[in-house]
Design an enzyme around this catalytic site. Structure first.
Site, short mmCIF file in Angstrom:
data_model
loop_
_atom_site.label_atom_id
_atom_site.label_comp_id
_atom_site.label_asym_id
_atom_site.label_seq_id
_atom_site.Cartn_x
_atom_site.Cartn_y
_atom_site.Cartn_z
N ARG A 170 -51.06 -90.41 -61.32
CA ARG A 170 -52.18 -89.98 -62.16
C ARG A 170 -53.53 -90.27 -61.51
O ARG A 170 -54.52 -90.55 -62.18
CB ARG A 170 -52.14 -90.66 -63.54
CG ARG A 170 -50.92 -90.34 -64.38
CD ARG A 170 -50.89 -88.87 -64.79
NE ARG A 170 -49.87 -88.59 -65.79
CZ ARG A 170 -48.60 -88.33 -65.52
NH1 ARG A 170 -48.16 -88.30 -64.28
NH2 ARG A 170 -47.75 -88.06 -66.50
N SER A 242 -50.54 -87.82 -72.86
CA SER A 242 -50.46 -89.29 -72.80
C SER A 242 -51.87 -89.88 -72.79
O SER A 242 -52.68 -89.51 -71.95
CB SER A 242 -49.78 -89.74 -71.51
OG SER A 242 -48.49 -89.20 -71.43
N GLU A 336 -55.77 -92.79 -69.83
CA GLU A 336 -55.47 -91.73 -68.87
C GLU A 336 -56.51 -90.60 -68.87
O GLU A 336 -57.01 -90.22 -67.81
CB GLU A 336 -54.07 -91.19 -69.12
CG GLU A 336 -53.45 -90.62 -67.88
CD GLU A 336 -52.73 -89.34 -68.13
OE1 GLU A 336 -53.38 -88.29 -68.14
OE2 GLU A 336 -51.51 -89.41 -68.30
N1 EPU Z 1 -40.53 -94.49 -75.60
C1 EPU Z 1 -40.36 -95.08 -76.80
N2 EPU Z 1 -41.21 -94.75 -77.82
C2 EPU Z 1 -42.21 -93.85 -77.67
C3 EPU Z 1 -42.39 -93.24 -76.40
C4 EPU Z 1 -41.54 -93.57 -75.37
O1 EPU Z 1 -39.48 -95.91 -76.98
O2 EPU Z 1 -42.92 -93.61 -78.63
C5 EPU Z 1 -39.60 -94.80 -74.49
C6 EPU Z 1 -38.61 -93.65 -74.26
O3 EPU Z 1 -37.49 -93.75 -75.07
C7 EPU Z 1 -38.27 -93.83 -72.79
C8 EPU Z 1 -39.56 -94.39 -72.21
O4 EPU Z 1 -40.31 -94.93 -73.29
O5 EPU Z 1 -37.27 -94.82 -72.65
C9 EPU Z 1 -40.36 -93.31 -71.50
O6 EPU Z 1 -40.70 -92.28 -72.41
P1 EPU Z 1 -40.82 -90.75 -71.95
O7 EPU Z 1 -39.67 -90.39 -71.11
O8 EPU Z 1 -41.10 -89.93 -73.16
O9 EPU Z 1 -42.04 -90.72 -70.97
P2 EPU Z 1 -43.44 -91.46 -71.00
O10 EPU Z 1 -43.41 -92.60 -70.04
O11 EPU Z 1 -43.80 -91.78 -72.40
C10 EPU Z 1 -44.40 -90.04 -69.04
C11 EPU Z 1 -45.67 -89.28 -68.75
C12 EPU Z 1 -45.67 -87.93 -69.45
C13 EPU Z 1 -44.47 -87.15 -68.95
C14 EPU Z 1 -43.18 -87.95 -69.24
C15 EPU Z 1 -41.97 -87.30 -68.64
C16 EPU Z 1 -47.37 -90.94 -68.32
C17 EPU Z 1 -48.57 -91.64 -68.81
N3 EPU Z 1 -46.82 -90.07 -69.16
O12 EPU Z 1 -44.39 -90.30 -70.44
O13 EPU Z 1 -46.86 -87.25 -69.08
O14 EPU Z 1 -44.39 -85.89 -69.57
O15 EPU Z 1 -43.28 -89.27 -68.64
O16 EPU Z 1 -42.01 -87.44 -67.24
O17 EPU Z 1 -46.95 -91.17 -67.19
C18 EPU Z 1 -49.09 -86.76 -69.69
O18 EPU Z 1 -49.44 -87.27 -68.62
O19 EPU Z 1 -49.94 -86.32 -70.51
C19 EPU Z 1 -47.69 -86.73 -70.05
C20 EPU Z 1 -47.26 -86.24 -71.21
#
Ligand code: EPU
Length: 341
Positions: A170, A242, A336
């Site tokens: 990012r 995010s 972010e």
């Molecule tokens: N999780 C929870 N509760 C929540 C959200 C997430 O328990 O409310 C847990 C999920 O179960 C999982 C872990 O956290 O075990 C990661 O969650 P997720 O796979 O949804 O991804 P994220 O880390 O929340 C990141 C990116 C997203 C991207 C997804 C998929 C960042 C800041 N965000 O989200 O990017 O789509 O991975 O690769 O790195 C964005 O940048 O705007 C964005 C949406």
């Protein structure tokens, strides 16, 4: 000969529909340029009127102040040109104003592969390198061969190869030392003609185990499906994706945390361990919680929904969330979306 279309520079221009957080903002001046000449006309106007120029892309990763001083400039060029092609790959140069998801779909329709995991990310091609968009195990930096733009100080063009753009999670030089100094006009992508699908990310891996390995087009459809199930559409629920980056903590701190929170998902990195900010917030029972007009999304704790609040309302909510996370885990969350003021 007279120009067919005269560049329109508007004053007191509403930016409400130009930021996905739905902040009711207004620009002192606003212009949409579709060519380098028009950008230069805008820069000349800004110099003549002693205005700062602020470049606005798709507006999907910013927190906008209510009153934006200076000239807000949007570059809408969507020209697309193949600059190099072999039997194995293609290099395509795309105008910064091209809608990102439409570009991904166009590539798939031509048999140019690599961007499928980045399907359905809101915003424009020009914004993609700024924050090095990433999702489902893929980052755009791996496909960007060059970035073309114009320096706002003197209207001169520049070109940077992908390797010198300071790409990281990012991050890029466009968010750092070049922030506010350049307008990106085109991005060049190197894409493969050979399909190679990446289904390492858990929900995609699960689907691949159930349905078999997807074609790139199927994978793109899966990604759209996963995103739609987790991330709210800004049209219904104004948001900026995010709101926090996933923090990286030291291995020592991680070992302490995992003792206290055995179920905490974690992603080991070269230096330390990355933790999902969404989980950290969710684990505090904050999903769905409201802070006045701003709410933590009920399905994904990393997303803030703005129900008509200002940038101050959004930042106040973010600050309370950061404090709660700091207190519970001693982890500092970093915002972010960029500030636009
Ligand atoms: N999780 C929870 N509760 C929540 C959200 C997430 O328990 O409310 C847990 C999920 O179960 C999982 C872990 O956290 O075990 C990661 O969650 P997720 O796979 O949804 O991804 P994220 O880390 O929340 C990141 C990116 C997203 C991207 C997804 C998929 C960042 C800041 N965000 O989200 O990017 O789509 O991975 O690769 O790195 C964005 O940048 O705007 C964005 C949406």
């Amino acid at each position: 000969m007279e120009k067919a279309v005269v560049l329109k520079i508007e004053s007191s221009y509403s930016l409400l529909n130009l930021n996905t957080l739905g902040i009711d903002a207004e620009a002192e001046f606003f212009a949409q340029a579709s060519s380098v000449d028009e950008v230069r006309d805008c820069l000349a106007f800004a110099v003549a009127n002693q205005l700062l120029v602020k470049v606005l892309g798709g507006g999907s990763n910013i927190v906008m102040a209510s009153h934006v001083k200076g000239l807000v400039l949007n570059y809408s060029n969507t020209a697309l040109q193949v600059v190099n092609e072999t039997t194995a790959d293609v290099t395509v140069k795309v105008g910064a104003g091209y809608n990102w998801h439409e570009f991904v779909l166009f590539c798939l329709s031509r048999g140019w592969f690599g961007l499928e995991n980045l399907s359905y990310i809101p915003g424009t091609v020009g914004a993609a390198p700024v924050q090095n968009i990433g999702a489902y195990g893929v980052e755009v930096k791996d496909f960007i061969s060059a970035v073309h733009g114009i320096r706002l100080s003197d209207g001169e063009p520049f070109m940077m190869v992908g390797e010198s753009c300071g790409f990281a999670y990012r991050e890029s030089c466009f968010k750092q030392e070049l922030d506010g100094k350049v307008l990106i006009t085109e991005v060049e992508f190197s894409l493969s003609k050979k399909p190679c699908v990446q289904v390492g990310y858990a929900p995609l891996d699960k689907m691949a185990k159930e349905k078999g390995l997807p074609t790139p087009i199927e994978l793109s459809n899966w990604v759209v499906q996963v995103r739609k199930s987790k991330l709210p559409d800004p049209v219904d629920m104004p948001n900026a994706g995010s709101f926090f980056k996933n923090p990286v903590v030291s291995t020592e701190q991680f070992q302490e945390l995992i003792k206290r929170f055995p179920g905490m998902p974690n992603y080991p990195q070269n230096s330390g361990v990355k933790l999902p900010a969404g989980w950290l917030i969710d684990n505090l029972g904050m999903k769905g919680q409201s802070f006045g007009l701003v709410q933590i999304h009920a399905l994904q704790a990393l997303v803030l929904i703005n129900n008509g609040g200002s940038s101050e309302d959004v930042l106040a909510a973010a600050s309370m969330i950061k404090n709660s996370v700091q207190k519970a885990y001693e982890v500092q969350l970093e915002q972010e979306p960029r500030m636009f003021f």
